[in-house]
Scaffold this motif. Structure first.
Motif, PDB file in Angstrom:
ATOM      1  N   THR A  20     -13.844  -4.340  31.196  1.00  0.00           N
ATOM      2  CA  THR A  20     -14.066  -3.318  32.225  1.00  0.00           C
ATOM      3  C   THR A  20     -14.417  -3.952  33.562  1.00  0.00           C
ATOM      4  N   LEU A  32      -7.842  -3.773  42.428  1.00  0.00           N
ATOM      5  CA  LEU A  32      -7.561  -3.438  41.032  1.00  0.00           C
ATOM      6  C   LEU A  32      -6.187  -3.951  40.610  1.00  0.00           C
ATOM      7  N   ARG A  33      -5.209  -3.882  41.514  1.00  0.00           N
ATOM      8  CA  ARG A  33      -3.876  -4.423  41.210  1.00  0.00           C
ATOM      9  C   ARG A  33      -3.951  -5.937  41.009  1.00  0.00           C
ATOM     10  N   ASP A  36      -5.746  -6.847  37.760  1.00  0.00           N
ATOM     11  CA  ASP A  36      -4.898  -6.535  36.609  1.00  0.00           C
ATOM     12  C   ASP A  36      -3.845  -7.623  36.405  1.00  0.00           C
ATOM     13  N   GLU A  37      -3.314  -8.154  37.477  1.00  0.00           N
ATOM     14  CA  GLU A  37      -2.305  -9.207  37.366  1.00  0.00           C
ATOM     15  C   GLU A  37      -2.920 -10.543  36.924  1.00  0.00           C
ATOM     16  N   PRO A  40      -5.622  -9.039  32.726  1.00  0.00           N
ATOM     17  CA  PRO A  40      -5.524  -7.600  32.501  1.00  0.00           C
ATOM     18  C   PRO A  40      -6.730  -6.989  31.781  1.00  0.00           C
ATOM     19  N   PRO A  41      -7.634  -6.353  32.548  1.00  0.00           N
ATOM     20  CA  PRO A  41      -8.717  -5.608  31.895  1.00  0.00           C
ATOM     21  C   PRO A  41      -8.166  -4.321  31.290  1.00  0.00           C
ATOM     22  N   ARG A  42      -8.950  -3.686  30.455  1.00  0.00           N
ATOM     23  CA  ARG A  42      -8.523  -2.443  29.816  1.00  0.00           C
ATOM     24  C   ARG A  42      -8.996  -1.212  30.574  1.00  0.00           C
ATOM     25  N   ARG A  43     -10.071  -1.354  31.360  1.00  0.00           N
ATOM     26  CA  ARG A  43     -10.677  -0.188  32.009  1.00  0.00           C
ATOM     27  C   ARG A  43     -11.108  -0.562  33.412  1.00  0.00           C
ATOM     28  N   ALA A  44     -11.072   0.424  34.318  1.00  0.00           N
ATOM     29  CA  ALA A  44     -11.556   0.224  35.673  1.00  0.00           C
ATOM     30  C   ALA A  44     -12.438   1.398  36.071  1.00  0.00           C
ATOM     31  N   ARG A  63      -1.933   1.086  34.597  1.00  0.00           N
ATOM     32  CA  ARG A  63      -2.246  -0.350  34.522  1.00  0.00           C
ATOM     33  C   ARG A  63      -3.410  -0.624  33.577  1.00  0.00           C
ATOM     34  N   TYR A  64      -4.228   0.368  33.347  1.00  0.00           N
ATOM     35  CA  TYR A  64      -5.459   0.197  32.578  1.00  0.00           C
ATOM     36  C   TYR A  64      -5.410   1.076  31.341  1.00  0.00           C
TER      37      TYR A  64
END
Length: 187
Positions: A20, A32-33, A36-37, A40-44, A63-64
């Motif tokens: 997270t 956040l982009r 993620d790149e 890669p987290p699962r949650r934001a 993305r999440y």
């Protein structure tokens, strides 16, 4: 390079997976982009005071896998109202003002879930916002990526505040990166 400003240190220095991300000053989701790149987290959890950007942030849910939660307020040490003042050369300062246009909250009152990495870029309001999430920091001990360039003393003051909040040299490593050829962009 500027596009590596936020993911650089966490991607290179993290000692655990990031499930997270708490993005304080999420703007349009650019950080956040990039996070993620990089890993890669699962949650934001996106904290952004500008309601015009909330739809864009919510739209990043693809993305999440565990979703994107938007907190539509500014971060501060306690519930209040804030306003911006221009300081110089387009730099702004955040000021507490009962008549201010922005609602502000203490994130300790709004985030009660595990956070692995916290990014914060909120125009010099980093210190009061950190005070407002002291319980979150103590409980989850997320890695921190903080803008340390809005006020001349930030690079020293934010480190001292971090130590008071449990981020001392015995428990955490300090890494500093600078990402442009101007005074701004030190993380």
């Amino acid at each position: 390079p500027m596009d590596q400003m936020w993911p650089d240190i966490p991607a290179r220095q993290r000692a655990r997976p990031y499930h997270t991300v708490l993005d304080i000053g999420a703007y349009d989701g650019d950080t956040l982009r990039s996070l993620d790149e990089a890993f890669p987290p699962r949650r934001a959890i996106a904290v952004e005071a500008n309601p015009a950007l909330h739809g864009t942030l919510r739209g990043m849910g693809d993305r999440y896998p565990d979703g994107v939660r938007v907190i539509g307020a500014a971060a501060w040490s306690h519930p209040t109202r804030l306003r911006f003042e221009e300081v110089r050369f387009g730099m702004i300062r955040v000021v507490e003002d009962p008549a201010g246009a922005m609602e502000a909250v203490a994130l300790d009152d709004h985030v009660d879930e595990s956070v692995d990495v916290l990014k914060m870029d909120i125009e010099g309001a980093e210190a009061p916002a950190l005070e407002g999430c002291a319980r979150l920091l103590a409980r989850w001990q997320p890695d921190l990526a903080l803008a340390a360039y809005h006020r001349p003393a930030d690079l020293v003051d934010l480190v001292a505040l971090g130590e008071r909040l449990g981020y001392g040299p015995d428990a955490f490593a300090l890494h500093v990166g600078h990402y442009s050829d101007v005074l701004d962009d030190t993380i």
